[in-house]
Enzyme design. Structure first.
Site, PDB file in Angstrom:
ATOM      1  N   GLU A  63      -5.913   0.480   3.090  1.00 52.24           N
ATOM      2  CA  GLU A  63      -6.605   1.655   2.554  1.00 52.24           C
ATOM      3  C   GLU A  63      -6.754   2.528   3.621  1.00 52.24           C
ATOM      4  O   GLU A  63      -6.731   3.680   3.567  1.00 52.24           O
ATOM      5  CB  GLU A  63      -7.598   1.160   1.690  1.00 52.24           C
ATOM      6  CG  GLU A  63      -7.375   0.341   0.460  1.00 52.24           C
ATOM      7  CD  GLU A  63      -6.882  -1.116   0.657  1.00 52.24           C
ATOM      8  OE1 GLU A  63      -6.913  -1.545  -0.415  1.00 52.24           O
ATOM      9  OE2 GLU A  63      -7.089  -1.585   1.643  1.00 52.24           O
ATOM     10  N   GLU A 336       5.627   1.129   5.712  1.00 55.51           N
ATOM     11  CA  GLU A 336       5.193   0.965   7.369  1.00 55.51           C
ATOM     12  C   GLU A 336       6.675   0.325   7.718  1.00 55.51           C
ATOM     13  O   GLU A 336       7.104   0.855   8.897  1.00 55.51           O
ATOM     14  CB  GLU A 336       4.338  -0.235   7.517  1.00 55.51           C
ATOM     15  CG  GLU A 336       2.957   0.212   6.875  1.00 55.51           C
ATOM     16  CD  GLU A 336       2.136  -0.696   6.895  1.00 55.51           C
ATOM     17  OE1 GLU A 336       0.664  -0.659   6.871  1.00 55.51           O
ATOM     18  OE2 GLU A 336       2.338  -1.955   6.870  1.00 55.51           O
TER      19      GLU A 336
END
Length: 398
Positions: A63, A336
Site C-alpha cells: 500500500e 513489481e
C-alpha cells in the site's frame, strides 16, 4: 454510531493489557520496532508540523509503494501540505523510509484501542484522512471520520470479503457511509463498494500501474551480475508459509536439467528466513541466508531475508514466481516483477490482484500455475527456452 463499533471500542478497553503483552512479544520476535513501540500506543515520535496535514494510512509495503506517486505529486504541487504516512509493519517502515519526500513523515499506526487512537489523533490533528485498499479498523476509522473528512484510495474488496461484510451486524455500511469519496481499483471493486454502502464511488484506475520500479543498489547489482554470470537463475518472490515445499520440489526437479541452477527465495516476511532455511535443509537442499552474511551463489538455494532489496533480486532473475498465490492468501503485487523485465508465474490465488493478473495474462506477460505440482514444469519451460522467457517478460513490461 453503529452498535458493533461501540462494542468494538468496549472490547478494546478491556483487551488493552492483552494487546500490550502481544505487542511486546511481537517486538521480541522482530515484528515490531522496540524503539518505536510507543507509536503503536499513539505516542508520537515527532512534533506535529505547522500548517495543513493530510494523513495517509496503508497496511504495509504494498500500500505504501502504491501511494508513492501520489505523495511525490503532492510534495511537488503542494509544498505547504504536510503528509503523515502510517503503516503497521517493520518491513514497510524500513522499505519506505528512503523513498519518501521530505514533506512526508512516517509513523506506525496506533493499535485500535480507544486510548491509543485518541492520543494519536489529539497529537497529529489531521485535516484530511486517506485510507487505502481495505484497511478498515472500526474504532480508528469511525473516530477519524468524526474529526475530519475521510476518503478511500485504491479501494479493494474481494468477493469473499464482500460476503463476510454483508453478514447481519456488520459495521461496514456505517464505516463506508462516513467516507466523502471512494476511489476503487477496478470496476468490480467499485460495484462491491457501492453495494456495501460507500458513497461517490469512482473507478479511476489502479495506482500500482503508476508506481516506480523497486530500487536496487547499483554496486551490489553489478557485483552479483558478475558473480552469477552464466548460471541459470529463477526467483520465488514474497513467499508465504506453505509454499516452501513447492519451491524445494521445483529446485530438486530442475537441478540436474539446469547445471549450476540458483534458486533465489525472498520471504514475504524476512524474520521467517531461518524457518524456511530449516525446511529446505530438511528437503536436502543446501542454502545460504542473507541475514547470516552468506554469499549468493555459494549454495544452490539462497534466501534473501532482508528488507528493501526485492528490486535487486528481480533484476537478477529472468523468471519470477509471485508468492502468496499457491496458498489462499490472495497473491502479491505482480507489477513489481513486470517493471523489471521478469517472465512471471503465479499460482491460482490472485484474488488481491484480479485485474492486474488478468491484464498480464491477456498480453502474455504471466502464466497462471494451477497447482504446486505444476510449478517445476512451468519454471523449466522458461529456463529452457530463453526466447519464450524474453517474450513473456516483454509482454509483462508492455
Amino acid at each position: 454510531m453503529h452498535p458493533a463499533i461501540h462494542l468494538w471500542r468496549g472490547i478494546g478497553w478491556l483487551a488493552t493489557p492483552a494487546v500490550r503483552r502481544l505487542l511486546t512479544a511481537r517486538a521480541r520476535r522482530g515484528k515490531e520496532d522496540p524503539v518505536r513501540l510507543p507509536e503503536r500506543w499513539g505516542r508520537a515520535g515527532a512534533a506535529r508540523p505547522g500548517g495543513p496535514l493530510a494523513w495517509v494510512h496503508g497496511a504495509s509495503v504494498g500500500e505504501g509503494m502504491a501511494v508513492l506517486p501520489l505523495l511525490h505529486r503532492l510534495a511537488a504541487e503542494r509544498p505547504d501540505l504536510n503528509v503523515l504516512l502510517t503503516t503497521g509493519t517493520v518491513t514497510s517502515a524500513s522499505a519506505l523510509a528512503p523513498l519518501l519526500p521530505a514533506t512526508v513523515r512516517h509513523q506506525f499506526v496506533p493499535v485500535d484501542v480507544p486510548q491509543a487512537v485518541r492520543r494519536f489523533l489529539d497529537h497529529w490533528r489531521p485535516d484530511l484522512g486517506i485510507w487505502t485498499e481495505s484497511e478498515f479498523w472500526p474504532g480508528l476509522m469511525a473516530t477519524a471520520q468524526a474529526r475530519m473528512p475521510c476518503l478511500l484510495l485504491q479501494g479493494r474488496v474481494s468477493a469473499r470479503s464482500a460476503r463476510r461484510w454483508q453478514r447481519p451486524g456488520s459495521p461496514i455500511r456505517s464505516l463506508l457511509g462516513g467516507l466523502r469519496l471512494c476511489h476503487a481499483q477496478s470496476a468490480e471493486d467499485a460495484a462491491r463498494l457501492r453495494a456495501l454502502g460507500a458513497p461517490d464511488v469512482r473507478a479511476l484506475g489502479n495506482l500500482k500501474w503508476a508506481a516506480p520500479p523497486l530500487p536496487a543498489d547499483e554496486d551490489a547489482l553489478a557485483a552479483l551480475q558478475a558473480g552469477l554470470a552464466g548460471r541459470p537463475v529463477w526467483l520465488a518472490a514474497s513467499i508465504h508459509p506453505g509454499e516452501e515445499a513447492a519451491i524445494a520440489a521445483t529446485h530438486l526437479a530442475l537441478a540436474e536439467r539446469h547445471p549450476g541452477l540458483l534458486t533465489l527465495v525472498v520471504p514475504r516476511h524476512p524474520p521467517r528466513g531461518p524457518a524456511f532455511a530449516a525446511a529446505f535443509a530438511a528437503a536436502g537442499i543446501a542454502c545460504g541466508l542473507r541475514s547470516a552474511g552468506d554469499r549468493p551463489g555459494a549454495a544452490p538455494l539462497y534466501i534473501a531475508d532482508t528488507i528493501g532489496e526485492l528490486g535487486l533480486w528481480y533484476r537478477l532473475a529472468p523468471v519470477a514466481f509471485i508468492g502468496g498465490s499457491l496458498v489462499p492468501h490472495g497473491g502479491q503485487n505482480p507489477m513489481e516483477a513486470a517493471r523489471l523485465g521478469c517472465a512471471i508465474l503465479h499460482g491460482p490465488h490472485m484474488d488481491n490482484f484480479t485485474e492486474l493478473a488478468a491484464g498480464l495474462a491477456a498480453c502474455g506477460g504471466a502464466r497462471p500455475v494451477p497447482e504446486a505440482a505444476a510449478l517445476p514444469a512451468a519454471v523449466d519451460a522458461l529456463l529452457s527456452a530463453e526466447a519464450a522467457a524474453v517474450a513473456r517478460a516483454a509482454g509483462a513490461y508492455a
